[in-house]
Design a protein around this motif. Structure first.
Motif, PDB file in Angstrom:
ATOM      1  N   GLY A 264       0.686  -1.318   0.178  1.00  0.00           N
ATOM      2  CA  GLY A 264       0.050  -0.170  -0.015  1.00  0.00           C
ATOM      3  C   GLY A 264       0.936   1.315  -0.079  1.00  0.00           C
ATOM      4  O   GLY A 264       2.048   1.042  -0.069  1.00  0.00           O
ATOM      5  N   ILE A 265       0.248   2.285  -0.022  1.00  0.00           N
ATOM      6  CA  ILE A 265       0.716   3.727  -0.066  1.00  0.00           C
ATOM      7  C   ILE A 265       0.799   4.040   1.414  1.00  0.00           C
ATOM      8  O   ILE A 265      -0.196   4.087   2.274  1.00  0.00           O
ATOM      9  N   TYR A 266       2.009   4.202   2.162  1.00  0.00           N
ATOM     10  CA  TYR A 266       2.370   4.574   3.257  1.00  0.00           C
ATOM     11  C   TYR A 266       2.706   6.154   3.577  1.00  0.00           C
ATOM     12  O   TYR A 266       3.498   6.635   2.805  1.00  0.00           O
TER      13      TYR A 266
ATOM     14  N   ASP B  12       5.766   3.622  -1.562  1.00  0.00           N
ATOM     15  CA  ASP B  12       4.720   2.948  -2.166  1.00  0.00           C
ATOM     16  C   ASP B  12       5.319   1.480  -1.939  1.00  0.00           C
ATOM     17  O   ASP B  12       6.220   1.161  -2.477  1.00  0.00           O
ATOM     18  N   CYS B  13       4.728   0.604  -1.163  1.00  0.00           N
ATOM     19  CA  CYS B  13       5.176  -0.631  -0.707  1.00  0.00           C
ATOM     20  C   CYS B  13       4.418  -1.625  -1.667  1.00  0.00           C
ATOM     21  O   CYS B  13       3.301  -1.814  -1.677  1.00  0.00           O
ATOM     22  N   ASN B  14       5.270  -2.025  -2.821  1.00  0.00           N
ATOM     23  CA  ASN B  14       4.469  -3.062  -3.838  1.00  0.00           C
ATOM     24  C   ASN B  14       4.804  -4.453  -3.311  1.00  0.00           C
ATOM     25  O   ASN B  14       4.011  -5.368  -3.978  1.00  0.00           O
TER      26      ASN B  14
ATOM     27  N   ALA C  78       9.604   6.984  14.613  1.00  0.00           N
ATOM     28  CA  ALA C  78       8.905   7.019  13.440  1.00  0.00           C
ATOM     29  C   ALA C  78       7.539   6.447  13.424  1.00  0.00           C
ATOM     30  O   ALA C  78       7.209   5.579  14.285  1.00  0.00           O
ATOM     31  N   THR C  79       6.662   7.302  12.492  1.00  0.00           N
ATOM     32  CA  THR C  79       5.120   6.731  12.272  1.00  0.00           C
ATOM     33  C   THR C  79       5.117   6.160  11.018  1.00  0.00           C
ATOM     34  O   THR C  79       5.842   6.663  10.100  1.00  0.00           O
ATOM     35  N   PHE C  80       4.272   5.245  10.899  1.00  0.00           N
ATOM     36  CA  PHE C  80       3.844   4.582   9.596  1.00  0.00           C
ATOM     37  C   PHE C  80       2.578   4.448   9.499  1.00  0.00           C
ATOM     38  O   PHE C  80       1.782   3.742  10.466  1.00  0.00           O
ATOM     39  N   ILE C  81       1.650   4.975   8.460  1.00  0.00           N
ATOM     40  CA  ILE C  81       0.477   4.982   8.252  1.00  0.00           C
ATOM     41  C   ILE C  81       0.082   4.543   7.002  1.00  0.00           C
ATOM     42  O   ILE C  81       0.238   5.362   5.948  1.00  0.00           O
TER      43      ILE C  81
END
Length: 181
Positions: free
Chosen positions: A80-82, A141-143, A173-176
């Motif tokens: 997904g897009i993070y 962009d995690c593919n 760090a934050t990841f959403i």
């Protein structure tokens, strides 16, 4: 989930189960922090590889599968897009002039990285210990959850300290996950 809606499709009414249209919202969100102070060597691009922990305050909860990390290399729980942010809390007792805060991205499991976000920051030398925080952010962009990774780096014009804390998010760090890739 069994409720149905009527939808007009070019004038033709169709029934759609709610279970097919529900969803939306954030499906992944996580916070990781550095839990101890670290010494950063002068002019060396340092990957922050140690002392990471998931935030564990009494009111914290992550959403979804949660990020994982090994030696500072972060793995995504889903494609997904993070939206990623990284905050670095620096301190110095000497003559440091600047330090950098960086987010690095890889598509080859960390064999090589591209710089995704960077900020050069100034610490004014006012005597005693001087403090500064810097935050950078990017979209990623995690593919492929096996090969797409992120890491965090820093360096300074002189050696300096990075402040970490196991009770508060100081360097973190934050990841959403915002949506599908």
């Amino acid at each position: 989930d069994t409720d149905e809606f009527l939808v007009s499709d070019a004038g033709t009414l169709k029934r759609i189960d709610y279970s097919h249209i529900k969803g939306g919202g954030i499906t992944q969100a996580d916070v990781w922090r550095i839990n101890a102070d670290q010494s950063i060597s002068a002019t060396t691009h340092t990957t922050l590889a140690s002392d990471w922990e998931r935030a564990d305050d009494a009111t914290f909860a992550y959403i979804g599968g949660g990020m994982s990390q090994s030696s500072g290399k972060f793995t995504f729980p889903a494609t997904g897009i993070y939206y990623i942010t990284f905050t670095l809390y620096a301190f110095d007792t000497g003559s440091m002039h600047y330090y950098a805060t960086k987010i690095m991205g890889s598509t080859d499991d960390g064999s090589s990285y591209d710089q995704l976000a960077s900020a050069d920051n100034t610490i004014a030398n006012v005597g005693g210990t001087n403090y500064n925080t810097s935050t950078v952010s990017c979209f990623f962009d995690c593919n492929n959850t096996s090969s797409d990774k992120v890491a965090f780096r820093t360096y300074g014009s002189e050696s300096f300290g990075l402040h970490g804390d196991n009770n508060s998010n100081t360097s973190y760090a934050t990841f959403i996950r915002l949506g599908d890739t």
